[in-house]
Design an enzyme around this catalytic site. Structure first.
Site, short mmCIF file in Angstrom:
data_model
loop_
_atom_site.label_atom_id
_atom_site.label_comp_id
_atom_site.label_asym_id
_atom_site.label_seq_id
_atom_site.Cartn_x
_atom_site.Cartn_y
_atom_site.Cartn_z
N GLY A 53 26.79 77.13 61.31
CA GLY A 53 26.14 78.37 60.85
C GLY A 53 26.10 79.40 61.95
N LYS A 54 27.12 79.43 62.79
CA LYS A 54 27.16 80.38 63.91
C LYS A 54 27.18 81.82 63.42
CE LYS A 54 30.82 78.54 65.87
NZ LYS A 54 31.06 77.19 65.39
N ASP B 131 30.97 74.48 61.97
CA ASP B 131 30.29 74.81 60.71
C ASP B 131 28.77 74.67 60.81
OD1 ASP B 131 32.90 75.06 59.55
OD2 ASP B 131 32.97 72.87 59.50
N GLY C 97 35.86 79.51 60.33
CA GLY C 97 35.38 80.12 59.09
C GLY C 97 33.92 80.42 59.20
N HIS C 98 33.60 81.70 59.29
CA HIS C 98 32.18 82.08 59.29
C HIS C 98 31.86 82.61 57.91
CE1 HIS C 98 32.22 82.22 63.62
NE2 HIS C 98 33.07 83.21 63.65
N GLN D 270 34.86 77.00 66.41
CA GLN D 270 34.74 75.54 66.44
C GLN D 270 33.47 75.13 67.19
OE1 GLN D 270 38.07 76.90 67.41
NE2 GLN D 270 38.07 77.13 65.21
P1 IMP Z 1 43.06 72.81 64.30
O1 IMP Z 1 42.03 73.64 65.02
O2 IMP Z 1 43.56 73.45 63.04
O3 IMP Z 1 44.17 72.35 65.21
O4 IMP Z 1 42.34 71.45 63.81
C1 IMP Z 1 41.88 70.47 64.73
C2 IMP Z 1 40.55 69.88 64.27
O5 IMP Z 1 39.52 70.85 64.40
C3 IMP Z 1 40.54 69.43 62.80
O6 IMP Z 1 39.73 68.27 62.68
C4 IMP Z 1 39.89 70.61 62.09
O7 IMP Z 1 39.29 70.22 60.89
C5 IMP Z 1 38.85 71.01 63.13
N1 IMP Z 1 38.44 72.42 63.03
C6 IMP Z 1 39.16 73.50 63.40
N2 IMP Z 1 38.44 74.62 63.17
C7 IMP Z 1 37.27 74.25 62.69
C8 IMP Z 1 36.09 74.96 62.31
O8 IMP Z 1 35.97 76.19 62.39
N3 IMP Z 1 35.07 74.19 61.84
C9 IMP Z 1 35.14 72.85 61.78
N4 IMP Z 1 36.20 72.15 62.14
C10 IMP Z 1 37.26 72.84 62.59
#
Ligand code: IMP
Length: 432
Positions: free
Chosen positions: A15-16, A13, A40-41, A228
């Protein structure tokens, strides 16, 4: 500038989407190389009439919003086909051209049972839960590594698909019914659901590794967009509180089929403060009014789950780690404007672990869990910086903040974000 990788330097998150969008006009291909619809972008595009259009994308690469760019979902991605078509339909309704999208034949698909398993496993873990997004990401990557996954190409051969689903369900139905006390899935229902997408994905599916390498041969520019971030990487992140893929720059190669020798630039997006969603250690986390200030001013609520994000000050130990692990050539410092109005801004320069100073990430995760930040205090600024378009436009204290974090983070701050829109940006070194 043939191949550029963009990754997150913190816990996601950062801001990519904005940075990708900024580069989008200069690139021919934008590739998502890891993760799935856990990302989520939010991309804000200012229209000619002065209004702004906001797009929230979870699975599609943000390059899909830029005319002329070919968006690619690489082999390293796990694809929820229902979400793919929901996003495509939504964009089409808003007049976005989606016809160029390419999907790797080797990407894995998220089957219904993996979504279900993600949710029930989290409940089962109780206080040891990861705080996943519940989208089936972890179980699907686990199947990939266990060699019982379903790939996009399997949807074009019903008997192969059926055999693979049967194999996967043999174990998973036992797990669901006997351990988690849930109803299992029938092979027919899973196969029917997956097959229902086959005709629609057929025109998009190809050998995306070949496509991208040929584009590079022609001198075209490829942007590799990481989902991520570094501290959520399954190898280099705060394991086990991580996602299940490689979100660091190495993942850009394995997840796309582009070799490391062809990557020219690694751009890391780093927020002017730090946020995290889900569970796991976070040394600079704030539990007081300053945390609320960052959350409210920075609108720190998840794009995917709507969860309030945990907020804390800038952590230079993490930034240095990200610079090293990813081979960062440029940082994009986002959301500097969120710090407007603060009297003083703490920056974490090192950790104290049981009385011992650590300038680098502690080697043991358990040390990281009780690392206390050592702060340097920087003077804040009162001005609204959203109108700044050059470094010289920034107030002196904002300039000093940028210079200071640059000095201790291990790579140049090439771009600074001063607001959500594409043009609310200060470019110090061009990324193209
Ligand atoms: P998963 O990717 O759903 O398995 O979640 C594993 C961890 O990565 C959790 O702490 C999620 O909140 C975090 N996470 C997954 N995708 C994102 C993202 O796009 N932004 C921030 N955290 C993420």
């Amino acid at each position: 500038m043939p191949a550029i990788t963009i990754i997150g330097a913190q816990w996601g998150d950062e801001g990519k989407g904005k940075a990708t969008d900024l580069l989008g006009e200069h690139v021919d291909y934008v590739v998502k190389f890891n993760g799935g619809n856990n990302a989520g972008h939010t991309v804000v595009i200012r229209q000619e009439d002065g209004t702004s259009e906001k797009y929230a994308l979870h699975l599609l690469p943000s390059g899909i919003l830029t005319a002329g760019v070919t968006p690619v979902i690489g082999n390293g991605v796990v694809v929820d086909l229902a979400v793919l078509f929901e996003e495509l339909t939504g964009l089409e309704a808003r007049g976005v051209d989606i016809s160029k999208l390419k999907l790797s034949a080797s990407a894995h698909v998220i089957a219904d049972y993996n979504r279900q398993l993600d949710k029930v496993t989290e409940r089962f873990l109780g206080s040891r839960k990861i705080g996943t997004t519940g989208r089936g990401i972890g179980p699907t990557y686990a199947d990939k590594v266990n060699r019982i996954g379903i790939r996009v190409q399997d949807l074009f051969d019903e008997s192969i698909l059926r055999g693979k689903v049967e194999g996967a369900l043999e174990l998973k139905n036992q797990l669901l019914s006997k351990v988690y006390n849930r109803r299992g899935f029938t092979v027919d229902a899973v196969v029917e659901d997956l097959l229902s997408y086959a005709d629609r994905i057929a025109p998009m599916v190809c050998d995306t590794g070949l496509l991208l390498n040929q584009a590079l041969d022609r001198g075209e520019t490829v942007l590799l967009e990481g989902g991520q971030a570094t501290l959520l990487d399954v190898d280099h992140g705060t394991y086990p509180f991580v996602t299940s893929s490689n979100a660091t720059s190495g993942g850009a190669c394995t997840g796309s089929g582009i070799p490391p020798t062809r990557i020219d630039r690694v751009v890391a997006i780093v927020k002017a403060y730090t946020t995290r969603v889900g569970e796991g250690p976070f040394p600079t986390e704030l539990f007081d009014a300053s945390g609320d200030y960052l959350r409210d001013n920075g609108h720190e609520f998840g794009t995917t789950t709507g969860r309030p994000r945990r907020c804390g000050w800038y952590d230079a130990v993490i930034a240095r780690y990200a610079a090293r692990v990813n081979g960062v050539t440029d940082f994009v410092l986002t959301k500097l404007d969120v710090l407007d109005g603060l009297e003083e801004i703490p920056v974490c320069v090192a950790y104290d672990v049981d009385g011992v100073r650590h300038d680098e990430m502690p080697v043991n995760q358990s040390d990281f869990h009780h690392a206390k930040p050592i702060f340097e205090m920087l003077p804040g600024w009162k001005e609204d910086i959203s109108g700044a378009r050059s470094f010289a436009d920034l107030p002196a204290n904002a300039q000093a903040y940028v210079k200071y974090v640059e000095e201790i983070s291990g790579a140049p701050m090439s771009v600074i974000g001063v607001g959500p829109a594409r043009d609310e940006t200060v470019i110090i070194n061009s990324l193209t």
